[in-house]
Design a protein around this motif. Structure first.
Motif, mmCIF file in Angstrom:
data_model
loop_
_atom_site.group_PDB
_atom_site.id
_atom_site.type_symbol
_atom_site.label_atom_id
_atom_site.label_comp_id
_atom_site.label_asym_id
_atom_site.label_seq_id
_atom_site.Cartn_x
_atom_site.Cartn_y
_atom_site.Cartn_z
ATOM 1 N N VAL A 100 -2.369 1.454 9.125
ATOM 2 C CA VAL A 100 -2.395 1.644 7.677
ATOM 3 C C VAL A 100 -3.564 0.847 7.120
ATOM 4 C CG1 VAL A 100 -1.183 1.248 5.506
ATOM 5 C CG2 VAL A 100 0.076 2.069 7.512
ATOM 6 N N ARG A 101 -4.366 1.504 6.278
ATOM 7 C CA ARG A 101 -5.558 0.882 5.721
ATOM 8 C C ARG A 101 -5.722 1.260 4.255
ATOM 9 N NH1 ARG A 101 -5.362 -1.408 9.772
ATOM 10 N NH2 ARG A 101 -6.886 -1.611 11.451
ATOM 11 N N ASP A 102 -6.565 0.479 3.574
ATOM 12 C CA ASP A 102 -7.156 0.919 2.319
ATOM 13 C C ASP A 102 -8.242 1.941 2.649
ATOM 14 O OD1 ASP A 102 -6.034 -0.402 0.106
ATOM 15 O OD2 ASP A 102 -7.116 -2.229 0.585
ATOM 16 N N TYR A 103 -8.233 3.041 1.928
ATOM 17 C CA TYR A 103 -9.353 3.975 1.999
ATOM 18 C C TYR A 103 -9.923 4.067 0.599
ATOM 19 C CZ TYR A 103 -7.775 5.220 6.648
ATOM 20 O OH TYR A 103 -7.413 5.160 7.975
ATOM 21 N N ILE A 120 -3.773 -3.316 6.768
ATOM 22 C CA ILE A 120 -4.470 -4.106 5.764
ATOM 23 C C ILE A 120 -4.509 -3.291 4.474
ATOM 24 C CG2 ILE A 120 -6.595 -5.214 5.041
ATOM 25 C CD1 ILE A 120 -7.316 -5.697 7.874
ATOM 26 N N VAL A 121 -3.822 -3.770 3.478
ATOM 27 C CA VAL A 121 -3.850 -3.157 2.149
ATOM 28 C C VAL A 121 -4.132 -4.278 1.158
ATOM 29 C CG1 VAL A 121 -2.607 -1.847 0.412
ATOM 30 C CG2 VAL A 121 -2.216 -1.371 2.843
ATOM 31 N N ALA A 122 -5.164 -4.131 0.373
ATOM 32 C CA ALA A 122 -5.622 -5.218 -0.489
ATOM 33 C C ALA A 122 -5.357 -4.938 -1.958
ATOM 34 C CB ALA A 122 -7.114 -5.470 -0.268
ATOM 35 N N ASN A 123 -5.077 -5.994 -2.669
ATOM 36 C CA ASN A 123 -4.914 -5.942 -4.115
ATOM 37 C C ASN A 123 -6.284 -6.063 -4.775
ATOM 38 O OD1 ASN A 123 -4.755 -7.447 -6.785
ATOM 39 N ND2 ASN A 123 -2.610 -6.920 -6.513
ATOM 40 N N GLY A 124 -6.599 -5.159 -5.682
ATOM 41 C CA GLY A 124 -7.906 -5.167 -6.337
ATOM 42 C C GLY A 124 -7.854 -5.539 -7.802
ATOM 43 N N ASP A 125 -6.812 -6.247 -8.231
ATOM 44 C CA ASP A 125 -6.656 -6.551 -9.660
ATOM 45 C C ASP A 125 -7.786 -7.408 -10.212
ATOM 46 O OD1 ASP A 125 -4.343 -5.097 -9.628
ATOM 47 O OD2 ASP A 125 -2.980 -6.810 -9.736
#
Length: 331
Positions: free
Chosen positions: A223-226, A293-298
């Motif tokens: 699972v990734r950010d795309y 890796i899933v990132a928060n972009g706030d």
């Protein structure tokens, strides 16, 4: 105003070059064309062929073009392959970044935006990664990007202690899977990234492959950010603009989607976007690939005009359209 873009003939770099032009900022490209393409650089943009480790070349280019900042994108970007090529990875990414900073100090250029990576986090133990998450890279690539961030911070501290030196403004942008295309003139030519691997397989009549289905994720695939490359480029230029305007920025930002997509979900989107029906071949895991890796972009949304302007179907469709606009390269 002009900015030097290292790696500006590459997939990400050439999108950043276009984003600069759209904002009325003059880009200067340095690229050794080891993975970039001269034809990806728009007409009228000054191009210097050379290695990012060549401090003298960088210094000369900065002086000749009165550069006020550096967008440092050049580097070796393949996490899995870096496990087998650590010395090459460190040479490109660590020595290259040191050379950029050395040239900047010689000329008095005081602004740098660094293309880092979410690979610095390794395999986080949280569902959503913020900038405060401890770093624990699991590949030489991830390590090299983290060292690059350290170099920027250390150089900034050193210049603060140097009488008469211009303080260094620096921002590192962390992201993972960059996909799609903002123009048919540019497409991802990486031999290792998921989107081009799938697209090339479909063009050549082969069945796309999934590397590992036994990860601790809902469907067993990574699972990734795309994130769309044009959205990424917009925030790179927003960081440069913020520096020029004197706005205070964090040293590090995640350019993250906030939502993860699995490799299996990407395969489903590929079928929708390309019109090709297939059942992926299942292969072994690749070394150095974290499960999720899933990132928060706030923070980037607040400061760097970061937002997901494109859906996964937009990403697939634009990538497919850009690649198939160049049918001659398959011959």
């Amino acid at each position: 105003m002009s900015w030097l873009v290292t790696g500006g003939a590459g997939y990400i770099g050439s999108h950043v070059v276009r984003a600069f032009i759209e904002q009325g900022i003059t880009p200067i490209v340095v690229d050794d064309l080891s993975s970039g393409h001269r034809e990806f650089v728009p007409d009228g943009v000054d191009f210097v062929e050379g290695q990012v480790q060549d401090t003298s070349l960088l210094e000369r280019t900065m002086r000749e073009h009165d550069v006020e900042g550096v967008m440092h994108i050049a580097g070796y970007k393949y996490a899995g392959v870096s496990v087998a090529r650590p010395l090459h990875t460190y040479s490109q990414n660590v020595q290259g970044t040191a050379a950029v900073l050395e040239a900047m100090q010689r000329v008095g250029v005081s602004r740098i935006v660094f293309s880092s990576s979410a690979a610095v986090y390794g395999t986080p133990d949280v569902d959503l990664v913020t900038e405060d998450q401890p770093t624990a890279p699991e590949s030489p690539y991830g390590q090299s990007k983290l060292i690059g961030e350290w170099l920027l911070a250390d150089q900034a501290r050193a210049l603060e202690l140097t009488d008469g030196a211009t303080p260094l403004q620096h921002v590192s942008l962390r992201y993972f899977n960059v996909v799609g295309s903002g123009t048919d003139e540019v497409y991802d030519t990486s031999p290792h990234n998921l989107f081009p691997l799938v697209i090339e397989a479909l063009i050549e009549g082969r069945t796309p492959r999934i590397n590992g289905t036994d990860y601790p994720t809902p469907d067993g695939t990574c699972v990734r950010d795309y994130v769309h490359v044009a959205d990424l480029a917009t925030s790179h230029v927003a960081a440069a603009t913020a520096m020029a305007e004197g706005r205070e920025l964090r040293p590090v930002y995640n350019l993250g989607s906030g939502d993860g997509l699995s490799v299996r979900e990407i395969m489903d989107a590929m079928q929708r976007g390309t019109g090709h029906t297939f059942e992926p071949v299942i292969g072994e895991r690749r070394p150095g690939d974290p499960a999720r890796i899933v990132a928060n972009g706030d923070a980037a949304a607040r400061d760097l005009d970061w937002r997901m302007r494109h859906s996964i179907d937009d990403m697939v469709t634009s990538a497919w359209q850009a690649r198939t606009a160049h049918p001659d390269i398959s011959e």
